[in-house]
Write a protein that holds these residues in place. Structure first.
Motif, PDB file in Angstrom:
ATOM      1  N   LEU A   1      11.320  17.778  16.156  1.00 43.98           N
ATOM      2  CA  LEU A   1      12.629  17.327  16.602  1.00 43.98           C
ATOM      3  C   LEU A   1      12.539  16.123  17.523  1.00 43.98           C
ATOM      4  O   LEU A   1      13.309  15.165  17.392  1.00 43.98           O
ATOM      5  N   PHE A   2      11.577  16.140  18.455  1.00 42.59           N
ATOM      6  CA  PHE A   2      11.515  15.104  19.486  1.00 42.59           C
ATOM      7  C   PHE A   2      10.355  14.131  19.321  1.00 42.59           C
ATOM      8  O   PHE A   2      10.294  13.117  20.023  1.00 42.59           O
ATOM      9  N   GLY A   3       9.405  14.426  18.459  1.00 41.43           N
ATOM     10  CA  GLY A   3       8.189  13.631  18.428  1.00 41.43           C
ATOM     11  C   GLY A   3       7.195  14.198  19.431  1.00 41.43           C
ATOM     12  O   GLY A   3       7.208  15.404  19.712  1.00 41.43           O
ATOM     13  N   PRO A   4       6.324  13.385  20.005  1.00 38.40           N
ATOM     14  CA  PRO A   4       5.336  13.893  20.950  1.00 38.40           C
ATOM     15  C   PRO A   4       5.999  14.608  22.126  1.00 38.40           C
ATOM     16  O   PRO A   4       6.969  14.123  22.698  1.00 38.40           O
ATOM     17  N   VAL A   5       5.471  15.783  22.459  1.00 37.73           N
ATOM     18  CA  VAL A   5       6.008  16.578  23.563  1.00 37.73           C
ATOM     19  C   VAL A   5       4.863  17.074  24.432  1.00 37.73           C
ATOM     20  O   VAL A   5       3.732  17.228  23.966  1.00 37.73           O
ATOM     21  N   ARG A   6       5.152  17.278  25.693  1.00 34.54           N
ATOM     22  CA  ARG A   6       4.199  17.933  26.586  1.00 34.54           C
ATOM     23  C   ARG A   6       4.974  18.836  27.529  1.00 34.54           C
ATOM     24  O   ARG A   6       6.177  18.657  27.744  1.00 34.54           O
ATOM     25  N   MET A   7       4.264  19.794  28.083  1.00 38.07           N
ATOM     26  CA  MET A   7       4.976  20.793  28.876  1.00 38.07           C
ATOM     27  C   MET A   7       4.812  20.549  30.370  1.00 38.07           C
ATOM     28  O   MET A   7       3.816  20.000  30.843  1.00 38.07           O
ATOM     29  N   ALA A   8       5.840  20.976  31.082  1.00 41.05           N
ATOM     30  CA  ALA A   8       5.820  21.103  32.528  1.00 41.05           C
ATOM     31  C   ALA A   8       6.504  22.437  32.827  1.00 41.05           C
ATOM     32  O   ALA A   8       7.100  23.052  31.940  1.00 41.05           O
ATOM     33  N   PHE A   9       6.422  22.887  34.061  1.00 39.86           N
ATOM     34  CA  PHE A   9       6.842  24.257  34.350  1.00 39.86           C
ATOM     35  C   PHE A   9       8.045  24.308  35.284  1.00 39.86           C
ATOM     36  O   PHE A   9       8.265  23.427  36.115  1.00 39.86           O
ATOM     37  N   THR A  10       8.804  25.367  35.080  1.00 33.63           N
ATOM     38  CA  THR A  10       9.907  25.721  35.958  1.00 33.63           C
ATOM     39  C   THR A  10      10.115  27.215  35.804  1.00 33.63           C
ATOM     40  O   THR A  10       9.347  27.893  35.110  1.00 33.63           O
ATOM     41  N   THR A  11      11.140  27.760  36.405  1.00 31.69           N
ATOM     42  CA  THR A  11      11.406  29.185  36.246  1.00 31.69           C
ATOM     43  C   THR A  11      12.492  29.405  35.202  1.00 31.69           C
ATOM     44  O   THR A  11      13.303  28.519  34.932  1.00 31.69           O
ATOM     45  N   GLU A  12      12.500  30.599  34.645  1.00 27.15           N
ATOM     46  CA  GLU A  12      13.538  30.944  33.670  1.00 27.15           C
ATOM     47  C   GLU A  12      14.924  30.843  34.296  1.00 27.15           C
ATOM     48  O   GLU A  12      15.874  30.384  33.662  1.00 27.15           O
ATOM     49  N   ASP A  13      15.033  31.265  35.542  1.00 28.88           N
ATOM     50  CA  ASP A  13      16.309  31.206  36.231  1.00 28.88           C
ATOM     51  C   ASP A  13      16.791  29.767  36.376  1.00 28.88           C
ATOM     52  O   ASP A  13      17.986  29.479  36.217  1.00 28.88           O
TER      53      ASP A  13
END
Length: 635
Positions: free
Chosen positions: A137-149
């Motif tokens: 959908l977006f092309g290259p992606v990478r992750m970063a973190f947060t909380t579910e809330d």
């Protein structure tokens, strides 16, 4: 444009032994001093046994904060920890994925940085499961973190108008009452009234005779179907599902949606009853759903201590304010593959969710809805609550189970309902504008080829025991019955094709028959004059034998109703209420008042939700049901 769909959300019932023990993450938590070694080992064993992520067990069982988990994930993956409430995402990216889909997947497209779209996630597992689809959908992606809330709060804040429009319009136009034309309903009512008045003036006795005959016919038809349901339901009672037959590894995640509105006894009653539920807390997702403008409930919740497996979902203001709208809104925030609905005053049996999980595991895939039995814990508060209890016993323990066995459409009750989530979402959830969304949903389930079954478990509620609040509550129900019938009869031929002849007939008897019987019942009451020697007006046309036949039919239906009440009270273990069943002749006329009030409202405020107040006639002592041995502590 490619869009991710809700079907990408993994089915929690299939997550058996899917997740690793997450040794590195646990080591990170241990090194950071967030947890003790024994706690880590217990959580890992529990997660492996239930087929869950170890972080879910740590949240529910051991009080690990989601912030601490996000920090540990960030350190482990040498990534970033981002608060989207302080650093909002690019709304175009969220819109490209879809706010509701982002909620379901548990990820949040944040911003495009250095040619990559940064995806915020509470755990690396969330990101890994959706990586391929996100990349397409977006092309290259990478992750970063947060909380579910933080993800849910960010989306609910930034895309509130989108989510509330979705909640109010999930059901497609052809199956919704949102385009109900109140002026047209008023014109129809006036035209019908003028027609009857004209006939009464020109031929009063003939008109009275014809309408009385129609009323008796409807009464006999309705009583006949109810009696048949009682006879069919005399077979073996619904089997009690043994939760031990379902391996613990296969228990599903169950989300309980509990709409709250102007409730001021949350801490004293609701939360204690929820704590009595015997179900693994790691698999329990309780969502307390309240309106943004409901300051009464907000204050009550503010004084209560919500446990780790409970969440508060605030529904923004919109064009209407109804229970089904709130349910639709909360559905996008749910985690479970089974969606349950309770009311604020409910006291479910402690083992109820085990029985639901077991029943679904055994049932045919076409069974997508389970209805539990409803009863009252304040049955003996006064005469009205006694009669209400008798009525509910007959409805939920005799008539509706018989309807289900006869293959008829089952109008659902508003609580102790459990759905397979995929089917519920396919139907569009609840009609947000329908004030009896439960009965409407029962018809839509049947029209789409799904089945409803009863599960042998009881939820106790608070019976409405005050005269005018009872009338207002019943007027809302009957108004909803009328509008539901009107919606589904827009195209009778299609309804016939969808349901088949037998269920089409049953729907006519249940909905049209119920409404007509309450509206015309004053004519039936006149037959009580005959045994006392008072002449009846239709004696001028009908022979004496015909008069006594009609009167006999009326008495026969009353006897049938008493027998059904006797059987129902026996099944409910409340035979002590039997003497009060005779007084039901004084109880049902209240429904006639409610019917006229409800149908009148269809002409100027069809979507108005007449709220029923709770906590009025509670018993002096309401001990919670005795809980079964718990599989897990509260955490």
């Amino acid at each position: 444009m490619t869009r991710l769909t809700p079907e990408l959300t993994p089915d929690p019932t299939a997550q058996v032994h899917r997740f690793p023990r997450n040794v590195q993450l646990c080591d990170q938590l241990l090194a950071g001093g967030a947890l003790e070694p024994d706690t880590i080992h217990v959580a890992q064993d529990t997660a492996a046994r239930l087929g869950l992520r170890v972080e879910d067990v740590l949240y529910a069982q051991h009080g690990l904060s989601r912030r601490a988990m996000a920090e540990a994930q960030t350190d482990r993956n040498k990534s970033q920890l981002i608060d989207p409430l302080r650093e909002p995402p690019d709304p175009r990216l969220v819109a490209q994925l879809g706010p509701a889909t982002a909620l379901r997947l548990g990820v949040l497209p944040w911003r495009r940085v250095g040619g990559c779209v940064v995806i915020l996630t509470p755990t690396s597992d969330h990101f890994d499961r959706q990586h391929a689809e996100l990349k397409s959908l977006f092309g290259p992606v990478r992750m970063a973190f947060t909380t579910e809330d933080h993800i849910s709060r960010c989306i609910s804040t930034q895309f509130a108008s989108h989510l509330i429009r979705r909640a109010e319009n999930r059901v497609r136009d052809a199956e919704s009452c949102r385009n109900w034309a109140a002026p047209a309903a008023l014109r129809f009512a006036l035209a019908l009234g003028v027609l009857l008045l004209t006939a009464a003036i020109l031929a009063p006795v003939a008109t009275l005779t014809a309408v009385t005959a129609l009323t008796v016919f409807i009464m006999l038809l309705s009583t006949g179907v109810k009696t048949a349901a009682a006879i069919v339901g005399r077979g073996p009672q619904l089997a009690t599902d043994d939760p031990l037959l379902t391996p613990m590894e296969r228990l599903p995640v169950i989300t309980l949606l509990i709409p709250l509105y102007r409730e001021n006894a949350i801490a004293d009653h609701l939360l204690s009853r929820l704590e009595a539920i015997d179900y693994p807390r790691e698999l329990l997702d309780v969502c307390l759903v309240m309106e943004a403008s409901d300051h009464t409930t907000r204050s009550a919740v503010g004084h209560a201590r919500l446990l780790t497996w409970m969440r508060l979902i605030t529904v923004p203001d919109g064009t209407i304010k109804t229970k089904p709208r709130a349910l639709n809104y909360a559905l996008d925030f749910a985690h479970g593959s089974i969606i349950g609905v309770y009311d604020a005053e409910d006291a479910p049996a402690p083992d109820q969710l085990h029985q639901v999980a077991q029943h679904f595991a055994r049932a045919d895939p076409s069974v997508v809805c389970l209805q539990g039995m409803l009863d009252y814990y304040n049955a003996t508060s006064n005469w009205l609550t006694r009669c209400f209890t008798i009525e509910y016993a007959a409805w939920f323990r005799v008539i509706l189970p018989g309807y289900a066995r006869m293959g008829l459409v089952v109008p659902l009750g508003g609580t102790t309902l459990f759905f397979r989530r995929a089917a519920l979402e396919k139907l569009g959830g609840w009609d947000a504008h329908n004030v009896t969304e439960d009965a409407d949903l029962g018809i839509r389930l049947a029209r789409h080829g799904y089945r409803t079954e009863f599960v042998n478990t009881v939820t106790e509620e608070e019976a409405n025991g005050r005269f005018w609040p009872w009338v207002k509550q019943r007027s809302r129900w009957l108004k909803g019955y009328a509008i539901t019938y009107g919606v589904h009869m827009r195209n009778p031929a299609k309804l016939w094709r969808d349901l088949g002849a037998w269920r089409f007939f049953g729907l006519q008897v249940l909905f049209a028959g119920t409404l007509a019987q309450f509206l015309l019942s004053p004519l039936l009451w006149t037959f009580w004059l005959i045994p006392f020697g008072v002449p009846h007006p239709i004696q001028a046309i009908l022979p004496t034998a015909a008069i006594w036949t009609l009167a006999g039919a009326f008495v026969a239906t009353e006897i049938a109703s008493l027998l059904i009440a006797w059987a129902a009270l026996g099944r409910a273990g409340k035979r002590g209420l039997w003497p009060w069943a005779i007084s039901m002749q004084l109880y049902f006329p209240l429904a006639t008042i409610a019917a006229y009030k409800g149908l009148l409202e269809l002409t100027w405020k069809p979507f108005y939700w007449d709220k029923t107040a709770h906590g009025i006639l509670l018993p002096k002592a309401t001990p919670p049901p005795r809980p079964l041995p718990r599989q897990a502590s509260n955490g």
